[in-house]
Design a protein around this motif. Structure first.
Motif, PDB file in Angstrom:
ATOM      1  N   LEU A 252       0.841  -1.186   0.000  1.00 38.13           N
ATOM      2  CA  LEU A 252       0.000   0.000   0.000  1.00 38.13           C
ATOM      3  C   LEU A 252       0.879   1.239   0.000  1.00 38.13           C
ATOM      4  O   LEU A 252       1.848   1.318   0.762  1.00 38.13           O
ATOM      5  N   VAL A 253       0.554   2.198  -0.862  1.00 39.13           N
ATOM      6  CA  VAL A 253       1.282   3.469  -0.917  1.00 39.13           C
ATOM      7  C   VAL A 253       0.262   4.613  -0.923  1.00 39.13           C
ATOM      8  O   VAL A 253      -0.951   4.392  -1.072  1.00 39.13           O
ATOM      9  N   LYS A 254       0.723   5.831  -0.764  1.00 35.62           N
ATOM     10  CA  LYS A 254      -0.167   6.988  -0.773  1.00 35.62           C
ATOM     11  C   LYS A 254      -0.934   7.059  -2.101  1.00 35.62           C
ATOM     12  O   LYS A 254      -0.364   6.861  -3.176  1.00 35.62           O
ATOM     13  N   SER A 255      -2.206   7.379  -1.998  1.00 34.27           N
ATOM     14  CA  SER A 255      -3.062   7.389  -3.189  1.00 34.27           C
ATOM     15  C   SER A 255      -2.686   8.484  -4.188  1.00 34.27           C
ATOM     16  O   SER A 255      -2.958   8.351  -5.385  1.00 34.27           O
ATOM     17  N   ASN A 256      -2.070   9.557  -3.705  1.00 30.84           N
ATOM     18  CA  ASN A 256      -1.697  10.655  -4.602  1.00 30.84           C
ATOM     19  C   ASN A 256      -0.238  10.586  -5.052  1.00 30.84           C
ATOM     20  O   ASN A 256       0.301  11.553  -5.601  1.00 30.84           O
ATOM     21  N   MET A 257       0.403   9.456  -4.833  1.00 36.71           N
ATOM     22  CA  MET A 257       1.816   9.318  -5.177  1.00 36.71           C
ATOM     23  C   MET A 257       2.015   9.232  -6.687  1.00 36.71           C
ATOM     24  O   MET A 257       1.237   8.586  -7.397  1.00 36.71           O
ATOM     25  N   ILE A 259       3.297   7.944 -10.130  1.00 36.28           N
ATOM     26  CA  ILE A 259       3.482   6.547 -10.529  1.00 36.28           C
ATOM     27  C   ILE A 259       4.952   6.160 -10.620  1.00 36.28           C
ATOM     28  O   ILE A 259       5.348   5.029 -10.327  1.00 36.28           O
ATOM     29  N   ALA A 262       6.139   5.494  -7.100  1.00 36.17           N
ATOM     30  CA  ALA A 262       5.606   4.199  -6.657  1.00 36.17           C
ATOM     31  C   ALA A 262       6.400   3.050  -7.280  1.00 36.17           C
ATOM     32  O   ALA A 262       6.681   2.031  -6.630  1.00 36.17           O
ATOM     33  N   GLU A 287      -1.007  -0.863  -4.556  1.00 36.06           N
ATOM     34  CA  GLU A 287      -2.377  -0.394  -4.408  1.00 36.06           C
ATOM     35  C   GLU A 287      -2.385   0.922  -3.639  1.00 36.06           C
ATOM     36  O   GLU A 287      -1.622   1.089  -2.671  1.00 36.06           O
ATOM     37  N   PRO A 288      -3.229   1.887  -4.025  1.00 31.32           N
ATOM     38  CA  PRO A 288      -3.293   3.162  -3.310  1.00 31.32           C
ATOM     39  C   PRO A 288      -4.017   3.028  -1.974  1.00 31.32           C
ATOM     40  O   PRO A 288      -4.891   2.177  -1.821  1.00 31.32           O
ATOM     41  N   ASN A 289      -3.612   3.870  -1.039  1.00 33.74           N
ATOM     42  CA  ASN A 289      -4.260   3.846   0.276  1.00 33.74           C
ATOM     43  C   ASN A 289      -4.501   5.284   0.708  1.00 33.74           C
ATOM     44  O   ASN A 289      -3.583   6.060   0.814  1.00 33.74           O
TER      45      ASN A 289
END
Length: 289
Positions: A252-257, A259, A262, A287-289
């Motif tokens: 899981l990574v930040k949703s606004n990261m 690409i 990531a 997956e975004p978190n």
């Protein structure tokens, strides 16, 4: 890394070849002395070593087949041939263990117990020392190249050393006035052979059915969680190709990261697992978190 793995398999052949040579010599000595010295236990031990020759040849064949590169029919390579070889070795050992048990139990019920010659005891002691030396060599080699097949061979070597020691005890006891102790020891030898076969079969079948050590998976998870940018591990699984671990992980990574950032984190996860745990291949899903 892949080339190094193939070189490790080539190195592992040395352990199998040394085991074959040792078993050829010791089996011949034990069978000749066992019949000449009238020792049921030493003959059983000699038969055990005779099957170990076939088992070691199976391991050698498995190691060589594992070195074949990936092809159209095996896109992931032939790594599992090493595990299949261990499985075949366990079948061979189990068959002989049952044969030894049958012969020893039959001897007990027949009631014909003559004390064996003490040369049988000296032979057993010498063979135990030789097998322990071979065990130490193969154990170090297996740890060095991370080979399941060579480690199985090492376990078999150690089992044979203990079997020979048990044989000596039975022969000496029989020579001291307890002749029934020799065939009873042969029964114990048969049980030890079967137990070693079962242990190798259990490990090999566990690998072939994609079983994996839970403690290792837990260690993999902790390593991934320490990678900067990873907010969490949603799922992590692992399986074996021969002695090579392959890991599938969902992070899981930040949703606004971005690409690209990531992607760099995924590369770092892959690098961390390979560096810290010697993992052969890593598949990372983000997956975004």
């Amino acid at each position: 890394m892949e080339q190094q793995r193939y070189e490790d398999l080539k190195t592992g052949e040395k352990g199998a070849i040394i085991s074959i040579i040792a078993y050829l010599c010791l089996s011949a000595i034990k069978l000749v002395i066992g019949y000449a010295g009238n020792s049921e236990a030493l003959r059983a031990d000699g038969l055990n070593n005779a099957t170990d020759i076939v088992a070691s040849i199976a391991v050698l064949i498995g190691l060589r087949l594992s070195q074949k590169p990936a092809d159209q029919d095996h896109p992931y390579g032939h790594w599992k041939a090493e595990t299949v070889a261990s499985l075949m070795a366990s079948f061979i050992m189990m068959a002989v263990g049952i044969q030894v048990l049958f012969g020893a139990v039959s001897s007990i019920f027949e009631g014909k117990h003559e004390a064996p010659d003490l040369i049988s005891a000296w032979t057993g002691a010498f063979c135990a020392i030789v097998m322990f030396v071979v065990y130490r060599y193969n154990k170090r080699l297996a740890a060095k190249i991370n080979s399941q097949a060579v480690m199985a061979a090492a376990k078999d070597n150690l089992s044979d050393a203990w079997v020979s020691i048990g044989t000596v005890v039975g022969i000496v006891g029989a020579a001291l006035g307890l002749p029934w102790l020799d065939p009873v020891t042969a029964v114990l030898v048969g049980f030890l052979i079967c137990k070693t076969a079962w242990d190798i079969f259990r490990d090999a079948s566990h690998h072939l059915t994609d079983g994996f050590d839970e403690d290792k998976i837990s260690a993999f998870r902790k390593t991934v969680q320490r990678v900067q940018g990873v907010k969490g591990v949603k799922n992590i699984r692992a399986r074996n190709y021969g002695s090579n671990a392959v890991v599938d992980v969902v992070i899981l990574v930040k949703s606004n990261m971005d690409i690209r950032v990531a992607h760099d984190i995924a590369d770092e996860v892959e690098h961390a697992l390979k560096l810290s745990h010697g993992v052969y291949d890593v598949h990372v899903h983000i997956e975004p978190n």
